[in-house]
Design a protein around this motif. Structure first.
Motif, PDB file in Angstrom:
ATOM      1  N   PRO A 205      38.116  41.086 -24.077  1.00 30.73           N
ATOM      2  CA  PRO A 205      38.190  39.706 -25.697  1.00 30.73           C
ATOM      3  C   PRO A 205      39.461  38.417 -25.377  1.00 30.73           C
ATOM      4  CG  PRO A 205      40.233  41.162 -24.955  1.00 30.73           C
ATOM      5  CD  PRO A 205      38.986  41.431 -23.290  1.00 30.73           C
ATOM      6  N   ALA A 206      38.933  37.700 -24.234  1.00 34.03           N
ATOM      7  CA  ALA A 206      39.338  36.311 -23.975  1.00 34.03           C
ATOM      8  C   ALA A 206      38.227  36.148 -22.798  1.00 34.03           C
ATOM      9  CB  ALA A 206      40.731  35.899 -24.040  1.00 34.03           C
ATOM     10  N   CYS A 207      36.550  35.843 -23.010  1.00 29.74           N
ATOM     11  CA  CYS A 207      36.230  35.773 -22.337  1.00 29.74           C
ATOM     12  C   CYS A 207      35.627  34.513 -22.176  1.00 29.74           C
ATOM     13  CB  CYS A 207      35.061  36.072 -22.572  1.00 29.74           C
ATOM     14  SG  CYS A 207      34.486  35.076 -24.328  1.00 29.74           S
ATOM     15  N   GLY A 208      36.274  33.025 -22.367  1.00 28.56           N
ATOM     16  CA  GLY A 208      36.043  31.782 -22.080  1.00 28.56           C
ATOM     17  C   GLY A 208      35.189  31.317 -20.938  1.00 28.56           C
ATOM     18  N   ASP A 228      35.545  35.148 -27.772  1.00 27.66           N
ATOM     19  CA  ASP A 228      36.703  33.648 -27.798  1.00 27.66           C
ATOM     20  C   ASP A 228      37.029  33.316 -28.791  1.00 27.66           C
ATOM     21  OD1 ASP A 228      37.411  32.073 -24.914  1.00 27.66           O
ATOM     22  OD2 ASP A 228      37.271  30.514 -26.448  1.00 27.66           O
ATOM     23  N   LEU A 229      38.296  32.238 -28.464  1.00 26.66           N
ATOM     24  CA  LEU A 229      38.895  31.652 -30.465  1.00 26.66           C
ATOM     25  C   LEU A 229      37.364  30.270 -29.840  1.00 26.66           C
ATOM     26  CD1 LEU A 229      40.749  31.253 -31.961  1.00 26.66           C
ATOM     27  CD2 LEU A 229      42.248  30.039 -30.332  1.00 26.66           C
ATOM     28  N   VAL A 230      37.449  29.964 -29.057  1.00 25.72           N
ATOM     29  CA  VAL A 230      36.550  29.092 -29.134  1.00 25.72           C
ATOM     30  C   VAL A 230      35.275  28.779 -29.766  1.00 25.72           C
ATOM     31  CG1 VAL A 230      36.805  26.166 -27.919  1.00 25.72           C
ATOM     32  CG2 VAL A 230      38.550  27.767 -27.124  1.00 25.72           C
ATOM     33  N   PRO A 231      34.393  28.394 -30.611  1.00 29.76           N
ATOM     34  CA  PRO A 231      32.934  28.588 -30.612  1.00 29.76           C
ATOM     35  C   PRO A 231      32.343  27.861 -29.568  1.00 29.76           C
ATOM     36  CG  PRO A 231      34.534  27.998 -32.149  1.00 29.76           C
ATOM     37  CD  PRO A 231      34.778  27.356 -31.803  1.00 29.76           C
ATOM     38  N   ALA A 232      33.002  26.841 -29.023  1.00 35.89           N
ATOM     39  CA  ALA A 232      32.235  26.304 -28.256  1.00 35.89           C
ATOM     40  C   ALA A 232      31.654  26.873 -26.563  1.00 35.89           C
ATOM     41  CB  ALA A 232      32.116  24.876 -27.661  1.00 35.89           C
ATOM     42  N   VAL A 233      33.118  27.630 -26.480  1.00 30.69           N
ATOM     43  CA  VAL A 233      33.155  28.302 -25.336  1.00 30.69           C
ATOM     44  C   VAL A 233      32.299  29.466 -25.299  1.00 30.69           C
ATOM     45  CG1 VAL A 233      35.337  29.205 -23.900  1.00 30.69           C
ATOM     46  CG2 VAL A 233      35.540  27.498 -24.599  1.00 30.69           C
ATOM     47  N   ALA A 234      32.558  30.204 -26.464  1.00 29.25           N
ATOM     48  CA  ALA A 234      31.747  31.417 -26.560  1.00 29.25           C
ATOM     49  C   ALA A 234      30.280  31.104 -26.470  1.00 29.25           C
ATOM     50  CB  ALA A 234      32.493  31.244 -27.756  1.00 29.25           C
ATOM     51  N   ALA A 235      30.221  30.167 -27.002  1.00 26.94           N
ATOM     52  CA  ALA A 235      28.762  29.668 -26.980  1.00 26.94           C
ATOM     53  C   ALA A 235      27.871  29.374 -25.219  1.00 26.94           C
ATOM     54  CB  ALA A 235      28.595  28.442 -27.155  1.00 26.94           C
ATOM     55  N   MET A 258      42.790  38.391 -31.962  1.00 31.49           N
ATOM     56  CA  MET A 258      43.621  39.550 -32.404  1.00 31.49           C
ATOM     57  C   MET A 258      43.724  39.969 -33.704  1.00 31.49           C
ATOM     58  SD  MET A 258      45.538  40.110 -29.479  1.00 31.49           S
ATOM     59  CE  MET A 258      47.031  40.544 -30.042  1.00 31.49           C
ATOM     60  N   ARG A 259      43.636  38.453 -34.284  1.00 34.91           N
ATOM     61  CA  ARG A 259      43.783  38.703 -35.941  1.00 34.91           C
ATOM     62  C   ARG A 259      42.440  38.946 -36.554  1.00 34.91           C
ATOM     63  NH1 ARG A 259      46.889  33.983 -34.457  1.00 34.91           N
ATOM     64  NH2 ARG A 259      48.758  34.171 -36.215  1.00 34.91           N
ATOM     65  N   GLU A 260      41.113  38.896 -35.542  1.00 35.72           N
ATOM     66  CA  GLU A 260      39.619  38.869 -36.281  1.00 35.72           C
ATOM     67  C   GLU A 260      38.980  39.891 -34.987  1.00 35.72           C
ATOM     68  OE1 GLU A 260      38.411  35.012 -37.397  1.00 35.72           O
ATOM     69  OE2 GLU A 260      40.199  34.638 -39.053  1.00 35.72           O
ATOM     70  N   ASP A 261      39.170  40.826 -35.330  1.00 39.41           N
ATOM     71  CA  ASP A 261      38.645  41.480 -34.232  1.00 39.41           C
ATOM     72  C   ASP A 261      36.473  42.087 -34.022  1.00 39.41           C
ATOM     73  OD1 ASP A 261      37.735  43.020 -32.076  1.00 39.41           O
ATOM     74  OD2 ASP A 261      39.242  44.588 -32.330  1.00 39.41           O
ATOM     75  N   HIS A 310      45.745  45.632 -26.474  1.00 46.93           N
ATOM     76  CA  HIS A 310      44.874  45.582 -27.414  1.00 46.93           C
ATOM     77  C   HIS A 310      43.571  46.001 -26.230  1.00 46.93           C
ATOM     78  CE1 HIS A 310      41.530  43.365 -29.819  1.00 46.93           C
ATOM     79  NE2 HIS A 310      41.091  41.943 -28.540  1.00 46.93           N
ATOM     80  N   CYS A 311      43.708  45.253 -25.525  1.00 48.77           N
ATOM     81  CA  CYS A 311      42.830  45.573 -24.463  1.00 48.77           C
ATOM     82  C   CYS A 311      42.466  47.322 -24.361  1.00 48.77           C
ATOM     83  CB  CYS A 311      42.591  44.929 -22.806  1.00 48.77           C
ATOM     84  SG  CYS A 311      42.955  43.739 -22.678  1.00 48.77           S
ATOM     85  N   LEU A 312      43.576  47.568 -24.409  1.00 50.92           N
ATOM     86  CA  LEU A 312      43.391  49.622 -23.797  1.00 50.92           C
ATOM     87  C   LEU A 312      42.763  50.374 -25.205  1.00 50.92           C
ATOM     88  CD1 LEU A 312      47.119  50.321 -22.200  1.00 50.92           C
ATOM     89  CD2 LEU A 312      45.032  50.412 -20.975  1.00 50.92           C
ATOM     90  N   ALA A 313      43.060  49.432 -26.403  1.00 56.23           N
ATOM     91  CA  ALA A 313      42.856  49.994 -27.809  1.00 56.23           C
ATOM     92  C   ALA A 313      41.719  50.060 -27.566  1.00 56.23           C
ATOM     93  CB  ALA A 313      43.721  49.282 -28.569  1.00 56.23           C
ATOM     94  N   HIS A 314      40.367  49.245 -27.094  1.00 47.72           N
ATOM     95  CA  HIS A 314      39.551  48.941 -26.754  1.00 47.72           C
ATOM     96  C   HIS A 314      39.173  50.066 -25.871  1.00 47.72           C
ATOM     97  CE1 HIS A 314      37.941  46.062 -30.134  1.00 47.72           C
ATOM     98  NE2 HIS A 314      38.784  45.715 -29.693  1.00 47.72           N
ATOM     99  N   LEU A 315      39.405  50.463 -25.160  1.00 42.41           N
ATOM    100  CA  LEU A 315      39.319  51.239 -24.061  1.00 42.41           C
ATOM    101  C   LEU A 315      38.956  53.372 -24.503  1.00 42.41           C
ATOM    102  CD1 LEU A 315      41.005  50.980 -20.558  1.00 42.41           C
ATOM    103  CD2 LEU A 315      38.600  50.340 -21.054  1.00 42.41           C
ATOM    104  N   ALA A 316      37.282  53.379 -23.941  1.00 47.71           N
ATOM    105  CA  ALA A 316      37.284  54.872 -23.810  1.00 47.71           C
ATOM    106  C   ALA A 316      38.795  56.312 -23.344  1.00 47.71           C
ATOM    107  CB  ALA A 316      35.641  54.997 -23.654  1.00 47.71           C
ATOM    108  N   ARG A 317      39.059  57.089 -23.886  1.00 45.34           N
ATOM    109  CA  ARG A 317      39.559  57.640 -22.979  1.00 45.34           C
ATOM    110  C   ARG A 317      38.839  58.366 -21.122  1.00 45.34           C
ATOM    111  NH1 ARG A 317      44.280  58.674 -25.423  1.00 45.34           N
ATOM    112  NH2 ARG A 317      43.888  59.033 -28.825  1.00 45.34           N
ATOM    113  N   GLY A 318      40.422  58.027 -20.480  1.00 49.61           N
ATOM    114  CA  GLY A 318      39.785  57.126 -19.045  1.00 49.61           C
ATOM    115  C   GLY A 318      39.263  55.792 -18.823  1.00 49.61           C
TER     116      GLY A 318
END
Length: 774
Positions: A205-208, A228-235, A258-261, A310-318
């Motif tokens: 979720p913060a991939c740089g 990633d928050l920064v468009p140029a970095v996400a690109a 965090m605000r706009e998943d 936030h990371c745990l919330a995006h994990l499947a069980r196990g």
């Protein structure tokens, strides 16, 4: 109309292949040096064309590389003033086209070149944030041509690095840092379970720029998700995944995780994340009732614990996660309630402390937290693994930025401890001073401190006294043999001076030698193998030589591949191998021997194959790895890359090269011997210290010459310690060792003995110099 391109003094030094001090001297001593045309008084900027003309007139302008030409084109283009994301689809497209087709496109007229670029890259634009509505104009033909030439000659990966310069910045102010490839690979490997398939769907979720997702892809992940928050970095991340992780399904979005998943419904098999550090504006007020807070709403100052949930919330069980965390998250009082709930739920499985300097910010030691999304029906674990690679001897506890840590030992300590613990968490045998399985009830105290050093160093050291004494004796014997070999290599004749002045010679760049056929430059294929050809663990198939192997001077350790590719580079004896990246400004060149012959060249390595009738490989390696040479041929700040074509080699006859080659070979042997002796000394000291503190060994009884016999070994040890302290400038401690030694030598041998006189002379010189009192 585009503004004239300007360069700073630092960029001039890189352009000319000299130091910043040399540029300053030029400015002071040459009245015709170009005057500043912009910038500030403390950091002036100069017209690029004027600087190039001035350097060319004095023969100081080396042949430019395609990467340098691209940088120049970017400076003179309006694209450099806006972001460069619109160029990324063209890089991705070029990586999938044969070089000969790209070279044909470069020779097209301007209007046809821009049309070709737009048509070729249109299908890739939708997958790169910020690259939509793609258009290229004929006026940009020079820039497009430089970009395509760089892709062909330097590779798409290096081209992406050039485009990232000035746009992708790490720093203390942002709390965002690029995770080193070594640490990213360790994090990805901590997700692997022996005998189990690697997690297929991985999220960051913060991939740089995508380093962690690339590491996961190299281990077998096939679906990659990042934000990633920064468009140029996400690109940049999207483009890197498209170029370097071909065969995966990758999706990268720009926005505030965090605000706009961007992936609210995603349940991944695994999460890798290096969250931003110290952010207070992460959404504490806006997200007070968010369902992600399974352990409670984190305090405003505990942003890392918000990212963790936030990371745990995006994990499947196990599902599993590995996070790179600052050490404060393990012990700050404001986060103890969240930490306690996390431990009670069984989500935390391990905390691994890394030495300072391993990853930025370099002045602190970060930690790896290994987490799992608990399954409702699973039995809650009773222990948590604590691993301290700092205090365990794999790196000095006083490591600071600029010192080199033994990364292979750090990695091995972390992986071995985790794998052993993962197999049998309830019966894990502690590694003294390194790793311990701590009962959950011991962690749930008033502080809920998860710092590994607190728990690992407090553990007792169970050992059989006889076995430990025998082990210590064996280690000391091996250490003496290694020290004897080191002394033999470091002795011998004195190396003579060259004369009143240092020797000088004509040099040629590696690019010149490549054109002349004296050298061949080879690189491993950039594409990552697909999961259809898995690595073999136990096979006679060739292994892969990695950059870590070269830096650590160890045999090839990369996993062997089940199938071979026509693009694989097979190493031959006499090849010279140079890492692509500088580690703290230092690198090493490896001369392949019979052990390396037949192995495969790994990524991030340059292989130079010399013509043996024209170049001696050890001579070549010695000058390639010279610090001044590397500094002049490198670029980058956080990640420093070496352009091998810009390295320079003296033009000497083969017989003279071989003389230098033998000298460099001797220095290599000295380094290897020092590595062995250092490792054995560290292991011996750790074993003896563990025996003393665990009650299995007793200290030696010191007997002075007045009380009884003193062994020659003990006297020699005391003498060596004193002389070593003196050599390091620690006069007071040296005198404290040598004065009682002198008294013992007087009693044993008398004043006329050679050893007695030697120590007496040393003490006399110190007293005369004011270094000791009578």
């Amino acid at each position: 109309m585009p503004q004239p391109a300007r360069v700073t003094a630092a960029e001039i030094s890189r352009l000319a292949g000299v130091t910043r001090a040399t540029v300053s001297n030029w400015r002071r001593r040459h009245p015709d040096f170009p005057i500043p045309s912009g910038g500030t008084e403390s950091s002036p900027a100069y017209d690029l064309d004027a600087v190039r003309a001035w350097l060319s007139a004095r023969g100081q302008l080396p042949a430019s590389s395609p990467a340098d030409d691209l940088r120049t084109a970017l400076r003179t283009s309006a694209t450099d003033l806006a972001h460069r994301s619109r160029l990324l689809p063209l890089v991705v497209a070029t990586s999938r086209i044969a070089d000969i087709e790209v070279e044909k496109a470069v020779r097209l007229p301007d209007d046809q070149l821009s049309a070709w670029a737009q048509k070729t890259s249109r299908s890739y634009a939708d997958h790169i944030p910020g690259a939509g509505g793609l258009t290229y104009q004929p006026a940009e033909a020079e820039l497009l041509g430089a970009l395509l030439r760089c892709c062909v000659e330097e590779g798409a990966t290096q081209t992406l690095e050039v485009l990232a310069e000035g746009e992708v910045n790490d720093g203390k102010a942002s709390g965002l840092y690029r995770t080193p490839a070594t640490v990213a690979d360790l994090m990805a490997e901590l997700l692997a379970a022996p005998g189990e398939p690697y997690p297929n769907r991985v999220f960051d979720p913060a991939c740089g720029v995508g380093g962690l997702l690339l590491a996961a892809a190299s281990h077998g992940a096939r679906e990659l998700y990042g934000q990633d928050l920064v468009p140029a970095v996400a690109a940049q991340a999207a483009a890197r995944l498209a170029v370097q992780a071909d065969g995966t399904a990758a999706q990268v979005m720009a926005g505030d995780s965090m605000r706009e998943d961007a992936f609210p419904a995603l349940l991944a098999d695994a999460v890798l994340c290096a969250p931003p550090y110290g952010h207070r504006d992460w959404g504490h007020e806006d997200l007070a009732y968010d369902p992600r807070w399974m352990f409670g709403l984190p305090p405003k100052g505990e942003s890392e614990l918000a990212w963790l949930q936030h990371c745990l919330a995006h994990l499947a069980r196990g599902g599993q996660a590995v996070l790179l965390m600052p050490p404060g998250a393990a012990f700050r009082p404001s986060g103890r309630r969240i930490r306690a709930e996390m431990i009670r739920s069984g989500a935390l499985r391990a905390v691994i402390a890394l030495p300072p300097g391993t990853a930025p910010p370099l002045h602190i030691g970060l930690q790896l937290w290994r987490l799992e999304r608990p399954h409702p029906q699973a039995t809650l674990p009773s222990t948590v693994l604590m691993v301290d690679t700092v205090g365990g001897g794999t790196a000095g506890a006083d490591d600071v930025p600029g010192r080199r840590s033994d990364w292979p030992a750090i990695r091995s300590a972390a992986l071995d401890a985790w794998r052993d613990f993962d197999r049998r968490p309830d019966s894990y045998d502690p590694v003294p001073g390194v790793a311990r399985a701590v009962p959950v009830v011991d962690l749930l105290d008033e502080a809920v401190d998860l710092s590994p050093a607190r728990h690992v160093l407090a553990a007792p050291v169970p050992a059989n006294p006889d076995e430990l004494a025998e082990m210590a004796y064996e280690l000391k014997s091996r250490l003496r043999l290694a020290a004897t070999g080191l002394v033999a290599l470091s002795g011998g004749q004195t190396w003579p001076p060259a004369g009143a002045d240092a020797r000088s010679w004509r040099t040629a760049s590696v690019a010149d030698l490549l054109r002349g056929g004296a050298l061949t430059l080879l690189r491993a294929p950039a594409a990552i193998r697909s999961s259809s050809s898995p690595a073999l663990k136990d096979s006679e198939a060739p292994r892969t030589l990695t950059a870590r192997d070269v830096v650590s001077r160890r045999p090839a350790s990369g996993a062997a591949e089940k199938s071979r590719s026509d693009e694989d580079v097979t190493i031959e004896a006499g090849d010279v191998i140079l890492p692509e990246l500088l580690h703290e400004g230092v690198s090493t060149a490896r001369v392949a021997d019979t052990r390396d012959a037949g192995q495969l060249l790994g990524r991030h390595l340059h292989l130079l194959r010399p013509d043996p009738t024209r170049l001696d490989p050890w001579f070549l390696a010695g000058f390639l790895a010279a610090e001044d040479n590397l500094s002049a041929a490198s670029s980058g700040t956080t990640v420093v890359r070496v352009d091998p074509r810009r390295l320079r080699i003296p033009l000497l006859p083969l017989a003279e090269q071989q003389r230098y080659g033998r000298a460099f070979h001797q220095l290599h042997a000295l380094r290897v011997a020092a590595d062995i002796a250092n490792r054995l000394a560290d292991e011996t000291a750790r074993t003896l210290a563990a025996g003393l503190t665990g009650g299995a060994l007793l200290p030696l009884t010191h007997v002075s010459a007045a009380e009884g016999e003193v062994s020659a070994e003990a006297l020699e040890l005391r003498r060596n310690i004193g002389m070593l302290l003196l050599a390091e400038g620690n006069v007071a401690q040296a005198v404290a060792e040598l004065v009682p030694l002198h008294e013992d030598l007087l009693l044993l041998y008398g004043p006329d003995h050679d050893e007695t006189q030697e120590i007496a002379d040393v003490l006399t010189r110190l007293r005369r110099a004011g270094g000791a009192t009578s």
